[in-house]
Design an enzyme around this catalytic site. Structure first.
Site, mmCIF file in Angstrom:
data_model
loop_
_atom_site.group_PDB
_atom_site.id
_atom_site.type_symbol
_atom_site.label_atom_id
_atom_site.label_comp_id
_atom_site.label_asym_id
_atom_site.label_seq_id
_atom_site.Cartn_x
_atom_site.Cartn_y
_atom_site.Cartn_z
ATOM 1 N N THR A 131 0.657 -1.274 -0.009
ATOM 2 C CA THR A 131 -0.034 -0.049 0.074
ATOM 3 C C THR A 131 0.668 1.182 -0.046
ATOM 4 O O THR A 131 1.739 1.315 0.827
ATOM 5 C CB THR A 131 -0.822 0.025 1.459
ATOM 6 N N LYS A 156 -0.656 -0.682 -4.598
ATOM 7 C CA LYS A 156 -1.952 -0.286 -4.371
ATOM 8 C C LYS A 156 -1.958 1.048 -3.597
ATOM 9 O O LYS A 156 -1.534 1.557 -2.777
ATOM 10 C CB LYS A 156 -2.412 -1.152 -3.186
ATOM 11 N N LYS A 158 -3.448 4.593 -2.707
ATOM 12 C CA LYS A 158 -4.598 4.990 -2.121
ATOM 13 C C LYS A 158 -4.981 6.620 -2.559
ATOM 14 O O LYS A 158 -3.902 7.430 -2.205
ATOM 15 C CB LYS A 158 -4.503 4.990 -0.611
ATOM 16 N N ASP A 185 -6.939 2.645 -5.613
ATOM 17 C CA ASP A 185 -8.034 2.439 -4.587
ATOM 18 C C ASP A 185 -8.668 3.558 -4.006
ATOM 19 O O ASP A 185 -7.952 4.683 -3.219
ATOM 20 C CB ASP A 185 -7.775 1.740 -3.441
ATOM 21 N N GLU A 211 -10.389 0.775 -7.731
ATOM 22 C CA GLU A 211 -11.061 0.081 -6.624
ATOM 23 C C GLU A 211 -12.152 0.949 -6.245
ATOM 24 O O GLU A 211 -11.740 2.197 -5.691
ATOM 25 C CB GLU A 211 -10.365 -0.429 -5.709
ATOM 26 N N ASP A 236 -15.410 -2.942 -3.599
ATOM 27 C CA ASP A 236 -15.026 -3.353 -2.369
ATOM 28 C C ASP A 236 -15.882 -3.181 -1.307
ATOM 29 O O ASP A 236 -16.580 -3.906 -0.829
ATOM 30 C CB ASP A 236 -13.423 -2.641 -2.002
ATOM 31 N N LYS A 260 -12.797 -9.717 1.857
ATOM 32 C CA LYS A 260 -12.129 -9.526 3.021
ATOM 33 C C LYS A 260 -12.772 -10.243 4.047
ATOM 34 O O LYS A 260 -13.927 -10.365 4.272
ATOM 35 C CB LYS A 260 -12.238 -8.057 3.423
ATOM 36 N N SER A 288 -7.415 -7.335 2.912
ATOM 37 C CA SER A 288 -7.559 -7.385 4.289
ATOM 38 C C SER A 288 -7.761 -5.658 4.854
ATOM 39 O O SER A 288 -7.442 -5.053 3.976
ATOM 40 C CB SER A 288 -6.479 -7.980 4.947
ATOM 41 N N LEU A 290 -6.152 -3.344 8.095
ATOM 42 C CA LEU A 290 -4.860 -3.567 8.705
ATOM 43 C C LEU A 290 -4.923 -4.324 9.713
ATOM 44 O O LEU A 290 -5.770 -4.147 10.775
ATOM 45 C CB LEU A 290 -4.482 -2.238 9.302
ATOM 46 N N ASP A 314 -3.848 -8.787 -1.664
ATOM 47 C CA ASP A 314 -3.797 -7.283 -0.978
ATOM 48 C C ASP A 314 -3.654 -7.919 0.447
ATOM 49 O O ASP A 314 -4.527 -7.341 1.269
ATOM 50 C CB ASP A 314 -4.846 -6.498 -1.246
ATOM 51 N N ASP A 316 -0.930 -7.298 2.963
ATOM 52 C CA ASP A 316 0.476 -6.498 3.112
ATOM 53 C C ASP A 316 0.507 -6.080 4.504
ATOM 54 O O ASP A 316 1.757 -5.447 4.843
ATOM 55 C CB ASP A 316 0.898 -5.509 2.076
HETATM 56 MG MG LIG Z 1 -10.308 -0.946 -0.845
#
Ligand SMILES: [Mg+2]
Length: 355
Positions: A131, A156, A158, A185, A211, A236, A260, A288, A290, A314, A316
Site C-alpha cells: 500500500t 496499491k 490510495k 483505490d 477500486e 470493495d 475480506k 484485508s 490493517l 492485498d 500486506d
Molecule cells: Mg479498498
C-alpha cells in the site's frame, strides 16, 4: 469437540509509518484476539481489527459482540457453533474472529491443515501488493519509488477526494515506474462525475484496476463507471456478503470483487464467496484491513487454495509493521512473496506469534 471457553484480549502492533486512506489514518494495528478452547484441550485463535470507518466496529463493540454470543456457543459442537454464529445479527469483524477460530478447530478435528481443508495444491509463491498511503503527491511518488526499488512491483495506491491530486499522483507514478502494476483505490471518495473525469485523464496509462471509486451503496454509478472504461472496476466496500456479491455480479455493476474476512464474516463465508466466484468466473482480490498475524495467515491459506480466481492479493499488513517479520505463522515472507514454510505441516490460524 465442544467449545469450553472463549477469551478475548486486545493486541497492538506499531506501524512503520502512519497508514492513511480517504477514510482514516492510523499509527498502530489494534485488534481483538479471541482464544477458543475445547473440552479436549484443543485451542485456536481468531482476530478482528477495529475498522469503524468500514465495518462500523471498534475494539469495544467487537468484544461486546463476542460477549453477547459467548453463552450460546459454550458447550456446542463446532459445526453447530458455526451455524449459531452466522444466524446471529452482529458485526462482521467480530463474526470473522470467531469464525476463523471455529474453522481452525474443525480443521484440527479432521486431522487436516487449513491449506488441505481449502484444497490448496500449488504452493509456489503468491505476491501481495503493497500500500502507498494517501499523502501529498511528492511523498506518494517517493514512497512508490522506494517500494519499487525494494522489490514491490504491485502498488496499491490510495487516493482521496481531490481528483486533480489523484490524476497527478497516478500520472507521476505511472511515468516513473512503467513496469509497476498500479492498483488504484479511491475508497469511495469520488462521485460519478469525478470518476469519469479520472478515467479520461489517465487514459493510456498502465492502471490495472480502479477500486471502489464511489460510495458503497451507489451501485448505479458504479455500473456506469464500469461500462465507461476498459480498466477493470473492483467493488470493495459495496460487497460484504455473498448476497452483495450476487447483486453486484447479476447487475453488472463491477468487473471484480474484493473479498475480506472482516467484511464477509470469516473463513467459512469467504469460502462460499470464492466458490461462487469460481463458478461464475469472477476475478477477485483477496484483501484485508490493517490486521494482526492470525487473521492475515487465515487469508494467506485461502490465497493458495483459490489462486485461480484470486487475481490480486492485498495482504500486506505484516509489511507495514514497525518490525517486518520474516515469517508469520506458517508462512514465509520475502519482500512481496508469500509461501508456506512447510505446506504439509501448517497450522496457520493457530499460531499467533510473529517471527
Ligand atoms: Mg479498498
Amino acid at each position: 469437540m465442544k467449545i469450553k471457553n472463549i477469551q478475548t484480549n486486545i493486541e497492538k502492533i506499531p506501524l512503520r509509518t502512519p497508514f492513511a486512506t480517504a477514510l482514516r489514518r492510523v499509527e498502530n494495528v489494534e485488534f481483538v484476539r479471541v482464544k477458543l478452547t475445547c473440552n479436549n484441550g484443543a485451542t485456536a485463535y481468531g482476530e478482528a481489527p477495529a475498522t469503524k470507518a468500514i465495518t462500523g466496529e471498534d475494539l469495544e463493540s467487537i468484544i461486546s459482540s463476542i460477549e453477547s454470543i459467548k453463552e450460546k456457543l459454550l458447550g456446542l459442537p463446532l459445526l453447530e457453533a458455526l451455524e449459531s454464529l452466522h444466524v446471529k445479527a452482529m458485526g462482521s469483524s467480530a463474526k470473522a474472529a470467531l469464525d476463523m477460530a471455529i474453522v481452525a478447530l474443525m480443521v484440527e478435528q479432521k486431522g487436516e491443515t487449513l491449506l488441505q481443508y481449502f484444497g490448496a495444491k500449488d504452493f509456489s509463491c503468491v505476491k501481495t501488493d503493497v500500500t502507498i498511503s494517501l499523502n501529498d503527491a511528492d511523498t506518494m511518488l517517493q514512497d512508490a519509488q522506494t517500494a519499487y526499488n525494494n522489490g514491490f512491483d504491485i502498488l496499491k495506491v490510495k487516493l482521496g477526494s481531490d481528483i486533480n491530486h489523484a490524476v497527478d499522483v497516478t500520472k507521476a507514478i505511472a511515468k516513473k515506474l512503467p513496469h509497476s502494476q498500479l492498483l488504484i483505490d479511491a475508497n469511495q471518495a469520488w462521485n460519478l462525475e469525478t470518476s469519469l473525469y479520472y478515467i479520461e485523464a489517465v487514459k493510456g496509462l498502465h492502471v490495472s484496476l480502479i477500486e471502489q471509486p464511489v460510495i458503497a451503496d451507489d451501485l448505479e454509478s458504479l455500473k456506469i463507471i464500469s461500462h465507461s472504461t476498459e480498466i477493470p472496476i473492483l467493488a470493495d466496500e459495496a460487497v460484504f456478503t455473498l448476497e452483495d456479491v450476487k447483486k453486484v455480479y447479476e447487475n453488472g455493476c463491477a468487473d471484480m470483487i474484493n473479498i475480506k474476512l472482516m467484511k464477509c464474516g470469516g473463513l467459512s463465508r469467504a469460502k462460499e464467496i470464492l466458490e461462487f466466484a469460481r463458478e461464475k468466473n469472477i476475478g477477485c482480490m483477496l484483501g484485508s484491513m490493517l490486521e494482526g498475524p492470525v487473521s492475515i495467515c487465515a487469508a494467506y491459506a485461502l490465497c493458495f487454495a483459490y489462486r485461480d480466481v484470486i487475481k490480486y492479493v492485498d495482504l500486506d499488513s505484516p509489511l507495514l509493521y514497525k518490525e517486518v517479520p520474516d515469517f508469520v505463522g506458517g508462512f514465509a515472507i520475502n519482500r512481496n512473496q508469500i509461501k508456506p514454510i512447510n505446506p504439509a505441516n501448517i497450522e496457520a490460524s493457530k499460531i499467533p506469534t510473529l517471527a
